[in-house]
Design an enzyme around this catalytic site. Structure first.
Site, PDB file in Angstrom:
ATOM      1  N   GLY A  61       0.780  -1.226   0.000  1.00  0.00           N
ATOM      2  CA  GLY A  61       0.000   0.000   0.000  1.00  0.00           C
ATOM      3  C   GLY A  61       0.810   1.273   0.000  1.00  0.00           C
ATOM      4  N   SER A  62       0.149   2.321   0.418  1.00  0.00           N
ATOM      5  CA  SER A  62       0.624   3.694   0.321  1.00  0.00           C
ATOM      6  C   SER A  62       1.810   4.006   1.223  1.00  0.00           C
ATOM      7  CB  SER A  62      -0.530   4.631   0.682  1.00  0.00           C
ATOM      8  OG  SER A  62      -0.086   5.949   0.839  1.00  0.00           O
TER       9      SER A  62
END
Length: 134
Positions: A61-62
């Site tokens: 993810g981010s």
């Protein structure tokens, strides 16, 4: 039994392990106010990581995930330490800015939720102290 890997940090930590067999995203996957896993795809959804040694294969993810890990730490809801098979930059940076000891390049298949371990990041070692809830 001792497992050998690479460590980041200087503090030797002992505690209970909570293991996820799935990659973890801190952004949207962990509530920074409670330390609870919120990712609906997680095999430890609803569990708290607060004060435990968090074990998972890798992050996903981010890049904001690093700051979620920092927020967890600042709120007193973060893990005591992290053991990860493959530490990518998000998890590594998050552990560093949060002061959370991290061990990587470890075969996490040997670890199970409820075990008690001691990690020594300077030596890159994870020592299994007790089997816990198998």
């Amino acid at each position: 039994m001792k497992l050998k890997g690479k460590g980041i940090g200087k503090v030797v930590v002992e505690g209970e392990v909570i293991v996820s067999r799935k990659p973890l995203s801190f952004l949207g996957g962990v509530d920074p106010e409670t330390g609870t896993i919120t990712d609906p795809e997680s095999d430890i959804k609803g569990e708290s990581i607060t004060g435990k040694i968090l074990v998972f294969p890798k992050g996903k993810g981010s890049t904001v995930g690093s700051y979620i890990l920092y927020a967890l730490s600042k709120n007193g809801k973060g893990p005591k330490a992290i053991i990860v098979e493959e530490a990518e930059p998000i998890v590594t940076a998050g552990a560093i800015i949060s002061g959370i000891p991290l061990i990587t390049n470890v075969d996490i298949s040997k670890l199970k939720t409820g075990m008690r371990v001691r990690i020594n990041p300077q030596e890159g070692e994870v020592e299994i102290l007790a089997e816990g809830n198998l």
